[in-house]
Design a protein around this motif. Structure first.
Motif: not given
Length: 165
Positions: A62-67, A99-105
């Protein structure tokens, strides 16, 4: 501090995503008193793409708001002791802590802003603050952890004036 924004969102955000991201990332880094210059990668996508990533990376269909995808392992959340001894944690050219990666829908951010009755700017800032805490090793699997994260998120957002008001 470097925030690399990749906008893969097919719609129109309608907000200054780059400026807000820079403000919130910097506030989060300052909040946890990180002793290093940092690098964060941020990708903006729609529901279809975050759904694909969520399924591929987490097995959740399912889609989510942020990863959030942290690149640093901490002995305890927000503790930077000993990291300077791990050269793999730092970008070889800039010397910044990766620090890393952020993915936002952005689709989810818009939906949630409307559902919660606040601005898209506030929701977007919240998702970044939340993810930054994950990149610093915080989690919310237990009630106690959740309470700590919620308090820290709100303090970061108050500092940059992205409140629910």
């Amino acid at each position: 501090m470097s925030v690399f924004l990749e906008n893969e969102y097919e719609g129109t955000a309608g907000i200054d995503c780059e400026m807000i991201a820079g403000q919130v990332v910097e506030a989060a880094v300052d909040y946890v008193t990180c002793p290093f210059e940092c690098e964060v990668n941020l990708m903006l996508v729609g529901n279809n793409e975050i759904h694909r990533i969520n399924l591929e990376q987490r097995g959740i269909d399912r889609p989510t708001d942020v990863l959030s995808f942290p690149m640093v392992e901490y002995e305890k959340p927000g503790c930077f002791d000993g990291l300077e001894e791990d050269p793999a944690a730092f970008h070889p050219d800039s010397g910044e802590l990766m620090l890393g990666d952020i993915v936002i829908s952005m689709d989810k951010a818009k939906e949630q802003a409307e559902a919660y009755g606040h601005s898209l700017e506030r929701e977007y800032a919240f998702l970044i603050a939340h993810s930054m805490l994950h990149l610093f090793g915080y989690d919310h699997m237990e009630d106690e952890e959740r309470a700590v994260m919620e308090e820290k998120q709100e303090e970061i957002l108050q500092f940059v004036h992205y409140t629910r008001d």
